[in-house]
Write a protein that holds these residues in place. Structure first.
Motif, short mmCIF file in Angstrom:
data_model
loop_
_atom_site.label_atom_id
_atom_site.label_comp_id
_atom_site.label_asym_id
_atom_site.label_seq_id
_atom_site.Cartn_x
_atom_site.Cartn_y
_atom_site.Cartn_z
N GLU A 30 0.67 -1.34 0.03
CA GLU A 30 -0.03 -0.22 0.11
C GLU A 30 0.85 1.35 -0.04
OE1 GLU A 30 -3.06 0.13 2.98
OE2 GLU A 30 -3.23 -2.01 2.44
N SER A 31 1.92 1.13 0.70
CA SER A 31 2.68 2.54 1.00
C SER A 31 3.85 2.66 -0.03
CB SER A 31 3.13 2.67 2.34
OG SER A 31 3.02 1.64 3.05
N TRP A 32 3.90 1.80 -1.07
CA TRP A 32 5.16 1.74 -1.98
C TRP A 32 5.00 2.87 -2.52
CZ3 TRP A 32 5.43 -3.62 -4.52
CH2 TRP A 32 5.85 -4.65 -3.29
N GLU A 33 6.25 3.64 -2.65
CA GLU A 33 6.42 5.00 -3.28
C GLU A 33 6.10 4.70 -4.64
OE1 GLU A 33 9.76 6.66 -1.84
OE2 GLU A 33 11.00 5.30 -3.15
N ILE A 34 6.68 3.74 -5.15
CA ILE A 34 6.55 3.28 -6.85
C ILE A 34 5.07 3.12 -7.16
CG2 ILE A 34 8.78 2.54 -6.97
CD1 ILE A 34 7.58 -0.31 -6.67
N GLY A 35 3.88 3.29 -6.02
CA GLY A 35 2.56 2.75 -6.39
C GLY A 35 2.14 1.66 -6.20
N ALA A 57 24.54 -4.38 -2.47
CA ALA A 57 24.84 -2.89 -2.19
C ALA A 57 23.98 -1.84 -2.28
CB ALA A 57 26.22 -2.56 -2.58
N GLU A 58 23.35 -2.01 -3.64
CA GLU A 58 22.49 -0.90 -4.20
C GLU A 58 21.30 -0.93 -3.22
OE1 GLU A 58 24.95 -1.75 -7.37
OE2 GLU A 58 23.64 -3.03 -5.84
N LYS A 59 20.78 -1.84 -2.83
CA LYS A 59 19.59 -1.86 -1.85
C LYS A 59 20.12 -1.45 -0.56
CE LYS A 59 16.93 -5.39 -4.20
NZ LYS A 59 16.08 -6.57 -4.20
N ARG A 60 21.25 -1.84 0.01
CA ARG A 60 21.67 -1.24 1.20
C ARG A 60 21.86 0.33 1.38
NH1 ARG A 60 26.45 -5.22 3.55
NH2 ARG A 60 25.52 -6.89 2.54
N ARG A 61 22.36 0.89 0.00
CA ARG A 61 22.64 2.25 0.02
C ARG A 61 21.43 2.96 -0.04
NH1 ARG A 61 26.07 1.90 -4.90
NH2 ARG A 61 27.74 0.77 -3.91
N VAL A 62 20.05 2.33 -0.42
CA VAL A 62 18.74 3.13 -0.31
C VAL A 62 18.52 3.43 1.12
CG1 VAL A 62 16.36 2.87 -0.55
CG2 VAL A 62 17.83 1.67 -2.32
N ALA A 87 11.78 6.70 11.53
CA ALA A 87 11.98 7.23 10.22
C ALA A 87 12.66 5.90 9.49
CB ALA A 87 13.35 8.18 10.26
N LEU A 88 13.16 4.92 10.08
CA LEU A 88 13.83 3.68 9.17
C LEU A 88 12.56 3.02 8.87
CD1 LEU A 88 15.83 1.76 8.54
CD2 LEU A 88 15.95 0.92 10.58
N GLN A 89 11.54 2.73 9.68
CA GLN A 89 10.42 1.96 9.62
C GLN A 89 9.59 2.43 8.61
OE1 GLN A 89 9.14 -0.61 10.17
NE2 GLN A 89 9.73 -1.82 12.05
N LYS A 90 9.33 3.73 8.49
CA LYS A 90 8.52 4.44 7.42
C LYS A 90 9.20 4.02 6.16
CE LYS A 90 5.97 7.97 9.91
NZ LYS A 90 6.18 9.17 10.28
N LYS A 91 10.63 4.17 6.10
CA LYS A 91 11.33 4.01 4.79
C LYS A 91 11.22 2.60 4.32
CE LYS A 91 14.80 5.58 2.04
NZ LYS A 91 15.76 6.71 1.91
N VAL A 92 11.44 1.76 5.38
CA VAL A 92 10.98 0.44 4.96
C VAL A 92 9.51 0.13 4.51
CG1 VAL A 92 10.63 -1.93 6.07
CG2 VAL A 92 12.73 -0.45 6.65
N ASP A 93 8.83 0.82 5.00
CA ASP A 93 7.43 0.72 4.67
C ASP A 93 7.05 1.05 3.17
OD1 ASP A 93 4.69 -0.29 5.32
OD2 ASP A 93 4.30 1.70 5.75
N ARG A 94 7.56 2.41 2.83
CA ARG A 94 7.66 2.64 1.53
C ARG A 94 8.34 1.98 0.59
NH1 ARG A 94 8.92 7.52 4.28
NH2 ARG A 94 10.62 7.75 3.06
N LYS A 95 9.62 1.41 1.09
CA LYS A 95 10.34 0.65 -0.01
C LYS A 95 10.56 -1.01 0.32
CE LYS A 95 13.13 4.78 -1.05
NZ LYS A 95 13.56 4.88 -2.21
N SER A 96 9.51 -1.46 0.81
CA SER A 96 9.63 -2.90 1.22
C SER A 96 9.65 -3.72 -0.14
CB SER A 96 8.47 -3.33 1.95
OG SER A 96 7.34 -3.02 1.64
N TYR A 97 9.13 -2.92 -1.42
CA TYR A 97 9.53 -3.85 -2.64
C TYR A 97 10.83 -4.22 -2.53
CZ TYR A 97 10.48 0.69 -4.25
OH TYR A 97 11.01 2.12 -4.13
N LEU A 98 11.80 -3.65 -1.94
CA LEU A 98 13.07 -3.66 -2.50
C LEU A 98 13.71 -5.10 -1.73
CD1 LEU A 98 14.83 -0.40 -1.91
CD2 LEU A 98 14.70 -1.73 -3.94
N PHE A 99 12.78 -5.62 -0.80
CA PHE A 99 13.01 -6.85 0.04
C PHE A 99 12.71 -8.15 -0.68
CE2 PHE A 99 12.40 -4.15 3.98
CZ PHE A 99 13.63 -3.68 3.84
N VAL A 100 11.74 -7.95 -1.85
CA VAL A 100 11.37 -9.09 -2.41
C VAL A 100 11.35 -9.15 -3.99
CG1 VAL A 100 9.29 -9.36 -0.51
CG2 VAL A 100 9.07 -7.83 -2.52
#
Lengths: 518, 518
Positions: A370-375, B305-310, B354-367
């Motif tokens: 839901e909260s993905w910034e990529i939509g 490394a790319e993902k870590r950098r995020v 802040a970390l949690q929110k970022k994780v929430d917004r970018k969790s597509y990176l984990f999968v």
């Protein structure tokens, strides 16, 4: 009176329990009594030799001090005592000769030599690598001072030193004879048993963790003993804690075991006791992962039961296979058997692989798109209220937790079901994200203790965002659990390697039933 | 000769280093020499009293045994020795009277009483809660046997017992006087310093872990000392290892500290030493998470490394804030200051949020949505070859790892970039999943050791699936790291609570600079 009778009975009961749990302790006590009796007898009967009974204290002292629980400890203490006495005796005789030459300055020389020897020996004792010889330094000091002082008075330096040494030798030999000839207790065997016990403890902890996790067992309140790392009777916790705590015990036992002559099943001359400690260290490295797995159970950010159920059988399989490997290794160490040609890790690797594949196929469960910034597909997060299920709210509140204090959630919002809006995405079969199973309902909630700051007044939108953040954290905790479990499996290789090194060096026998091979 | 000169110089250098690192050790050695000198002097000068010099050994023995590094240890040993001597003396006198009554059976009674006393005392000594009094039991046995044996010969039971007690008292008082009056060394202070040191150690480990992780520092080869939990000079590892290992040291110090009278900054009568241990235990509970974080670095399944950098800045912020909290708590304990009204956890909670929110917004990176069984958008996993980037292959091979042995990857496949097919999904800005940064290129690869089984012959399709499984695992490892870090932050609350309990009970002073409040 009745009170003291009750006290006496409780003490007697405890003593009885102690004896039943480890009968060796009773045997050891009786042996100690016997040794003391023998040395007293010797001193009684040697009455004609005036000297011996005058210095009888040395023999008694030696028995009390040298007689230790295990053979290794007795030997090491006896060696320390002997070496300390001999070298101190030699030095004292030398200095005594010198002091006589000093004429009227004799007393000054003696006193100064005592000061210098005392300081130097104490300083040397403090050097870390000298730790095992600590006792030897003490004996050295006692002997030196005693010979100087009593020799000065009686003018019989040599006589004092020799008598003292003879009596100490007498005491030491009585101790050794009694301790070795009657029901010997070996430190090496204790070490062996301890390492096996560690394997079993970790296996139990691992099983407990995994089955507790998949069955959503929760701590209503984490015992403060766990939080401050004190002993507790939680079986999962005590399993790995005792393994961590056994480091110093292992070090002590290995220090004694290397003194012991070949005996029983340990028939080699330089038996590789240190490798037992190494295997145990490798096991400890695994245990850290079990600790982290347990941390997932203790944490109050918990993955919803539905999601856990998806991975239940795979997680359980890895847990069971891992525990089986540990138990099998433990038993192999116990029976002193080599691994044989069967790959002991095959099953657990297969199980971990299956888990990984399932994770790969289902990793959408770990994230909250839901909260993905990529939509997140056609439906945007701007209109989530359409899908509110108010009756989920109360359940969701159970999720509040210690961990959430860290992410400062002030208002608990509403779980949203993905089901209603997965048509365009091709999603199917995803359970509601925040619903908990029944056994979590009674959980006590520790609400955030931080007072709301002026700049964080709870607004509807803020709270909603927090909720999603929390939801995402809660699902990721399942991902964490699986990663840690896979890492645990990876670390098993290391245990197996250490075991193989041990089994080579210690010449373990080939397994009894040779595997059917072509 | 030149050789022994070199040896001597190296020993002297080590001794010098030891003294420089802890000058108290030099002082202590000099004190020990002084105490021995004093007791020898006393015995010399008291020559007129024949008895005293005859039993001089007791005084010397007492000094050598009782004179311990810290005041608490000296007091506790002195108490043990006094109590053991007194009670054994009493018992021996009683039994001696009885044995005289037994007439011709006197010797038998004496010998049997020695056996019974020896056995019972040894048995009692083995009871776990009696551990701190172990030394007292030894003294009891020595005294009892000595009085019985030498009393029987000289017929001066009372005299023997009294002289012995007086000499022990003399030795103990000389030891105590010298030890307390000249530059006293307190166990409590050591405990205090140790706890502070533990805080600093964990802070360093945490910072090392986080900055190592975000900067993709890797172990080319994990030192086998870490794998078998031996001491190693890796700073991150030794930081938390020493905290784990300090348990037994803390227990010993607290056992001595409670014997010490109020002194220096510890002005209360029943100073809450146990609370220091409790704070340290809570810190250890945090340290377990740092260990797990370090486990993520040691693991050979590594996030790209790319993902870590995020997440770099957020992770770094949490790490820095967490270490700052630990250091501040450590300093507060050092200065014995209360927390004050400032929320010490505010900053680290903000960072974690802040970390949690970022994780929430970018969790597509984990999968890795490719293998989702629910489908992954318009492009299906049936046609991945279109997007192969062959030059990524070599880089991808660096990822092979110990952990992969667990998931049995036989053939290394090709990284796929999501970039080429995110148009319909609204994806943007996702880096290639498997590319590693430069500093990982030199990594040694431990290829799977398991020989391919008949039923797992590597097929193209199989291998591809494995690759995706691996990719997914590697990305999830980043998720694991962040979850563990958040859990670490959650556990900090517990440390702060223990600290507050300590600061209340120990009456810490209010902080020097009162925070500006309305």
């Amino acid at each position: 009176f009745a009170d003291s009778w009750k006290n006496f009975r409780s003490v007697a009961f405890k003593a009885w329990e102690l004896g039943r749990s480890d009968p060796r302790k009773i045997v050891f006590s009786a042996k100690m009594g016997l040794a003391l009796m023998l040395i007293s007898l010797l001193i009684f009967f040697k009455k004609p030799v005036e000297e011996l009974s005058k210095y009888s204290v040395w023999a008694i002292l030696t028995v009390v001090v040298v007689f230790e629980f295990s053979i290794g400890a007795t030997l090491s203490k006896g060696f320390n005592r002997g070496l300390g006495t001999l070298s101190a005796g030699g030095l004292a005789l030398g200095i005594a000769e010198l002091s006589v030459l000093a004429g009227e300055w004799e007393e000054v020389v003696i006193i100064i030599s005592i000061f210098i020897t005392g300081s130097c020996m104490t300083y040397a004792k403090l050097y870390p690598t000298m730790k095992p010889y600590e006792y030897g330094f003490r004996v050295f000091l006692i002997t030196y001072c005693f010979i100087m002082v009593s020799g000065y008075q009686t003018r019989e330096f040599v006589n004092t030193a020799v008598t003292r040494f003879l009596l100490i030798a007498l005491g030491a030999s009585v101790s050794l004879a009694v301790n070795i000839c009657i029901y010997p207790i070996w430190a090496g065997e204790d070490l062996h048993i301890l390492v096996v016990k560690n394997f079993m403890g970790i296996a139990t902890s691992l099983e407990g963790c995994v089955s507790g996790y998949v069955n959503c067992v929760e701590y209503k309140r984490v015992p403060s003993k766990i939080l401050t790392y004190q002993a507790s009777d939680d079986p999962v916790y005590s399993g790995y804690r005792s393994v961590l705590e056994s480091t110093s015990q292992e070090d002590a036992l290995v220090g004694f075991a290397i003194w012991e002559p070949p005996h029983g099943p340990y028939k080699m001359c330089k038996y590789p006791w240190r490798n037992y400690v190494k295997v145990s260290g490798a096991l400890r490295h695994c245990a850290f992962m079990v600790m982290a797995l347990h941390g997932c159970m203790l944490s109050e950010i918990q993955a919803p039961a539905e999601k856990r159920r998806v991975f239940q059988s795979e997680l359980q399989r890895v847990g069971t296979a891992g525990a089986k490997v540990l138990r099998e290794l433990g038993n192999k160490i116990k029976r002193m058997e080599k691994l044989g040609s069967v790959d002991i890790l095959y099953e657990v690797h297969e199980a971990a692989e299956a888990l990984q594949k399932k994770v790969d196929r289902k990793s959408y469960l770990f994230v909250n798109s839901e909260s993905w910034e990529i939509g997140n597909g056609p439906k945007q997060m701007k209109e989530p209220h359409v899908f509110l299920k108010i009756d989920d709210k109360s359940k969701f509140q159970e999720n509040m937790s210690l961990s959430q204090v860290a992410i400062d959630i002030n208002l608990i919002p509403i779980s949203k079901s993905w089901d209603d809006r997965n048509s365009n995405m091709g999603f199917k079969n995803i359970g509601p994200a925040g619903v908990r199973s029944e056994n979590m309902l009674e959980k006590q909630i520790s609400w955030p203790t931080r007072p709301p700051k002026a700049d964080t007044v709870p607004e509807e939108e803020d709270a909603e965002e927090e909720s999603k953040t929390y939801e995402s954290a809660s699902a990721l905790s399942l991902a964490t659990f699986t990663s840690l479990l896979v890492e645990f499996v990876a670390r098993l290789q290391n245990v197996v390697d250490s075991f193989e090194e041990l089994s080579e060096k210690a010449n373990f026998k080939e397994p009894v039933e040779p595997p059917a091979e072509v």
